[in-house]
Design a protein around this motif. Structure first.
Motif, PDB file in Angstrom:
ATOM      1  N   VAL A 145       3.636  12.094  -1.012  1.00 49.82           N
ATOM      2  CA  VAL A 145       4.970  11.486  -1.155  1.00 49.82           C
ATOM      3  C   VAL A 145       6.050  12.499  -0.747  1.00 49.82           C
ATOM      4  O   VAL A 145       7.018  12.154  -0.061  1.00 49.82           O
ATOM      5  CB  VAL A 145       5.173  10.965  -2.605  1.00 49.82           C
ATOM      6  CG1 VAL A 145       6.578  10.396  -2.763  1.00 49.82           C
ATOM      7  CG2 VAL A 145       4.136   9.900  -2.932  1.00 49.82           C
ATOM      8  N   ASN A 189      -1.674  12.887  -4.216  1.00 51.99           N
ATOM      9  CA  ASN A 189      -0.677  11.824  -4.026  1.00 51.99           C
ATOM     10  C   ASN A 189       0.757  12.365  -4.012  1.00 51.99           C
ATOM     11  O   ASN A 189       1.561  11.986  -3.157  1.00 51.99           O
ATOM     12  CB  ASN A 189      -0.813  10.773  -5.131  1.00 51.99           C
ATOM     13  CG  ASN A 189      -2.046   9.903  -4.923  1.00 51.99           C
ATOM     14  OD1 ASN A 189      -2.662   9.921  -3.846  1.00 51.99           O
ATOM     15  ND2 ASN A 189      -2.424   9.147  -5.938  1.00 51.99           N
ATOM     16  N   VAL A 206       4.927   7.316  -8.613  1.00 48.78           N
ATOM     17  CA  VAL A 206       3.677   8.066  -8.420  1.00 48.78           C
ATOM     18  C   VAL A 206       2.866   7.942  -9.703  1.00 48.78           C
ATOM     19  O   VAL A 206       3.352   8.258 -10.796  1.00 48.78           O
ATOM     20  CB  VAL A 206       3.983   9.549  -8.110  1.00 48.78           C
ATOM     21  CG1 VAL A 206       2.688  10.346  -8.006  1.00 48.78           C
ATOM     22  CG2 VAL A 206       4.786   9.669  -6.826  1.00 48.78           C
ATOM     23  N   TYR A 207       1.616   7.463  -9.551  1.00 49.38           N
ATOM     24  CA  TYR A 207       0.774   7.262 -10.734  1.00 49.38           C
ATOM     25  C   TYR A 207       0.441   8.575 -11.445  1.00 49.38           C
ATOM     26  O   TYR A 207       0.121   9.582 -10.793  1.00 49.38           O
ATOM     27  CB  TYR A 207      -0.561   6.636 -10.320  1.00 49.38           C
ATOM     28  CG  TYR A 207      -0.540   5.147 -10.101  1.00 49.38           C
ATOM     29  CD1 TYR A 207       0.107   4.291 -10.978  1.00 49.38           C
ATOM     30  CD2 TYR A 207      -1.235   4.593  -9.028  1.00 49.38           C
ATOM     31  CE1 TYR A 207       0.082   2.923 -10.785  1.00 49.38           C
ATOM     32  CE2 TYR A 207      -1.268   3.226  -8.821  1.00 49.38           C
ATOM     33  CZ  TYR A 207      -0.603   2.391  -9.710  1.00 49.38           C
ATOM     34  OH  TYR A 207      -0.635   1.036  -9.516  1.00 49.38           O
ATOM     35  N   ARG A 257       5.362   0.029  -7.212  1.00 51.08           N
ATOM     36  CA  ARG A 257       4.419   1.101  -7.493  1.00 51.08           C
ATOM     37  C   ARG A 257       3.623   1.554  -6.277  1.00 51.08           C
ATOM     38  O   ARG A 257       3.541   0.916  -5.259  1.00 51.08           O
ATOM     39  CB  ARG A 257       3.452   0.658  -8.567  1.00 51.08           C
ATOM     40  CG  ARG A 257       2.699  -0.603  -8.139  1.00 51.08           C
ATOM     41  CD  ARG A 257       1.822  -1.197  -9.188  1.00 51.08           C
ATOM     42  NE  ARG A 257       2.324  -1.048 -10.515  1.00 51.08           N
ATOM     43  CZ  ARG A 257       1.802  -0.205 -11.387  1.00 51.08           C
ATOM     44  NH1 ARG A 257       0.846   0.579 -11.061  1.00 51.08           N
ATOM     45  NH2 ARG A 257       2.282  -0.143 -12.589  1.00 51.08           N
ATOM     46  N   GLU A 258       3.049   2.705  -6.490  1.00 51.14           N
ATOM     47  CA  GLU A 258       2.117   3.285  -5.517  1.00 51.14           C
ATOM     48  C   GLU A 258       0.772   2.583  -5.657  1.00 51.14           C
ATOM     49  O   GLU A 258       0.453   2.107  -6.720  1.00 51.14           O
ATOM     50  CB  GLU A 258       1.972   4.772  -5.877  1.00 51.14           C
ATOM     51  CG  GLU A 258       0.742   5.409  -5.367  1.00 51.14           C
ATOM     52  CD  GLU A 258       0.191   6.388  -6.394  1.00 51.14           C
ATOM     53  OE1 GLU A 258      -0.965   6.754  -6.240  1.00 51.14           O
ATOM     54  OE2 GLU A 258       0.914   6.758  -7.334  1.00 51.14           O
ATOM     55  N   SER A 259      -0.010   2.521  -4.606  1.00 49.62           N
ATOM     56  CA  SER A 259      -1.305   1.845  -4.757  1.00 49.62           C
ATOM     57  C   SER A 259      -2.325   2.267  -3.726  1.00 49.62           C
ATOM     58  O   SER A 259      -2.098   3.170  -2.954  1.00 49.62           O
ATOM     59  CB  SER A 259      -1.098   0.346  -4.685  1.00 49.62           C
ATOM     60  OG  SER A 259      -0.449   0.017  -3.506  1.00 49.62           O
ATOM     61  N   LYS A 261       0.837  -1.193   0.000  1.00 50.89           N
ATOM     62  CA  LYS A 261       0.000   0.000   0.000  1.00 50.89           C
ATOM     63  C   LYS A 261       0.882   1.258   0.000  1.00 50.89           C
ATOM     64  O   LYS A 261       2.029   1.234   0.421  1.00 50.89           O
ATOM     65  CB  LYS A 261      -0.939  -0.009   1.211  1.00 50.89           C
ATOM     66  CG  LYS A 261      -1.867  -1.226   1.265  1.00 50.89           C
ATOM     67  CD  LYS A 261      -2.988  -1.147   0.253  1.00 50.89           C
ATOM     68  CE  LYS A 261      -3.788  -2.426   0.092  1.00 50.89           C
ATOM     69  NZ  LYS A 261      -4.513  -2.867   1.247  1.00 50.89           N
ATOM     70  N   MET A 262       0.291   2.362  -0.452  1.00 54.82           N
ATOM     71  CA  MET A 262       1.097   3.527  -0.848  1.00 54.82           C
ATOM     72  C   MET A 262       2.087   4.032   0.220  1.00 54.82           C
ATOM     73  O   MET A 262       3.269   4.221  -0.062  1.00 54.82           O
ATOM     74  CB  MET A 262       0.166   4.667  -1.254  1.00 54.82           C
ATOM     75  CG  MET A 262       0.912   5.891  -1.699  1.00 54.82           C
ATOM     76  SD  MET A 262      -0.268   7.105  -2.291  1.00 54.82           S
ATOM     77  CE  MET A 262       0.805   8.469  -2.603  1.00 54.82           C
TER      78      MET A 262
END
Ligand SMILES: NC(=O)c1ccc[n+]([C@@H]2O[C@H](COP(=O)([O-])OP(=O)(O)OC[C@H]3O[C@@H](n4cnc5c(N)ncnc54)[C@H](O)[C@@H]3O)[C@@H](O)[C@H]2O)c1
Length: 373
Positions: free
Chosen positions: A265, A261, A218-219, A370-372, A201-202
């Motif tokens: 971060v 997001n 970061v998406y 990845r971020e999620s 998780k992110m």
């Protein structure tokens, strides 16, 4: 002294479940029977210190196992159930929705059936007390534009297979109240953060990637917005809803804390720069990083990525007097500290099937981490 109530908690070894079990036991008002299948998302270390406690029983098993679930109701005669067990990761639901259908939809249905069969056997006084508390998510409401908030009246519009499975389970819970009179309560909460969250998780992903010098993915352009709540605040709201909530009701829970997001971060990086500067981390010293922000990478967006979530939790504040207590800066710092202070837990969570899954399944993006959520 008030007699302790026995309750079943499903998914107690997961992120929110661990915090929920601890809150209930620490309140000295509950004895907990934790039913958890110990999937990849569980960590046996999370509640290891409770083993042997008179207030805690662990049962390894699947919520889809009707026989097992019914036997737990018979044996422990609980005053209610906190249902948290779920497949919870949006990215996994995109890759393999079947598990989400089985656990979140079929599993919830089987629990409801077992609870219904048990409930009808109870004496009137015990019936008054019994609650089926279903912990759900704001993702069932879909995506917001620049304005507005999710409330208990927002129409359902789930976009990911995860959200669809949670929406289906919410509908079954609601139907069991309306059709059979089962005393249910549904809570729909925004994104949680805090200790014991699985590193896919992110927030934990960013902390742990940063500390090992990996990219911080970061998406898209990073402008998707999530509304973050400290996990203990969420658990306190769930406990209050169980104890005082309106039967058949729903409560939207959030801490009024919207974050883009990319800003989130950046905040994590700035806390890490402060308490574990790259120059002081042996494996990063050679890299000459001045700040963890240098590791941020914008990556291809998640398919169907919801734009913005934000909760208006006026009802639970008005009716039950709940309010979030932990400010975001303090909660985030506590979370970063927790991951730095619990390397054994992190090691156990980060290895094995988790790393294999990442290697195999992130097909829509070239790089693996990845971020999620
Ligand atoms: N994490 C969030 O931000 C968030 C926000 C709102 C609502 N929720 C909801 O809260 C609940 C808990 O979320 P989480 O983040 O702690 O999840 P998690 O993935 O960390 O934990 C899930 C737990 O459920 C167990 N489990 C999974 N399938 C099972 C099965 N078939 N039988 C028995 N146990 C099973 C796992 O072993 C694990 O311990 C979920 O229902 C989720 O939808 C989560």
């Amino acid at each position: 002294m008030v007699e302790k109530k026995t309750v079943i908690v499903t998914g107690g070894n997961g992120f929110i479940g661990t915090n929920m079990v601890r809150l209930l036991i620490n309140s000295k008002a509950y004895r907990v029977v934790n039913l958890d299948a110990l999937t990849y998302a569980a960590n046996a270390l999370s509640l290891a210190d409770l083993e042997g406690s008179q207030d805690y029983v662990f049962v390894k098993g699947n919520i889809t196992d009707s026989e097992l679930v019914s036997s737990l109701f018979d044996q422990y005669q609980p005053a209610g159930i906190f249902h948290l067990a779920a497949e919870s990761h949006v990215d996994r639901s995109i890759v393999s929705p079947e598990d989400f259908m089985q656990t979140n939809v079929v599993g919830t249905y089987r629990l409801l059936e077992a609870a219904r069969a048990y409930y009808v056997t109870l004496a009137e006084e015990k019936k008054q007390e019994f609650r089926f508390l279903h912990v759900s998510t704001d993702e069932v409401f879909g995506s917001l534009g620049a304005d507005g908030y999710f409330t208990e009246e927002t129409p359902y519009a789930p976009n990911s297979p995860y959200a669809a499975s949670k929406a289906a389970s919410d509908h079954f819970v609601r139907a069991y109240h309306h059709t059979y009179g089962l005393p249910t309560i549904i809570t729909n909460c925004s994104n949680n953060y805090g200790p014991y969250q699985f590193p896919e998780k992110m927030i934990p992903l960013m902390i742990l990637n940063a500390l090992s010098g990996k990219p911080l993915p970061v998406y898209g352009d990073g402008s998707n917005v999530r509304d973050w709540i400290y996990v203990e605040d969420h658990c306190k709201a769930v406990k209050l809803a169980f104890e005082k909530g309106t039967v058949g009701g729903e409560y939207a829970i959030g801490a009024n804390n919207e974050q883009k997001n990319v800003n989130l971060v950046n905040k994590i990086c700035s806390i890490l720069d402060d308490i574990a500067p790259p120059i002081e981390v042996p494996q990063l010293r050679e890299r000459g990083l001045k700040s963890y922000t240098e590791l941020i990478q914008f990556v291809t967006d998640r398919p169907g990525h919801d734009r913005r979530y934000a909760i208006d939790s006026a009802r639970i504040t008005r009716e039950l007097g709940w309010q979030a207590e932990v400010g975001f800066e303090a909660g985030l710092r506590q979370t970063v500290d927790w991951y730095l202070s619990n390397p054994k837990w992190v090691d156990q969570a980060s290895g094995g099937s988790y790393s294999e899954w990442i290697e195999k399944n992130y097909a829509w993006r070239a790089d693996a981490q990845r971020e999620s959520k």
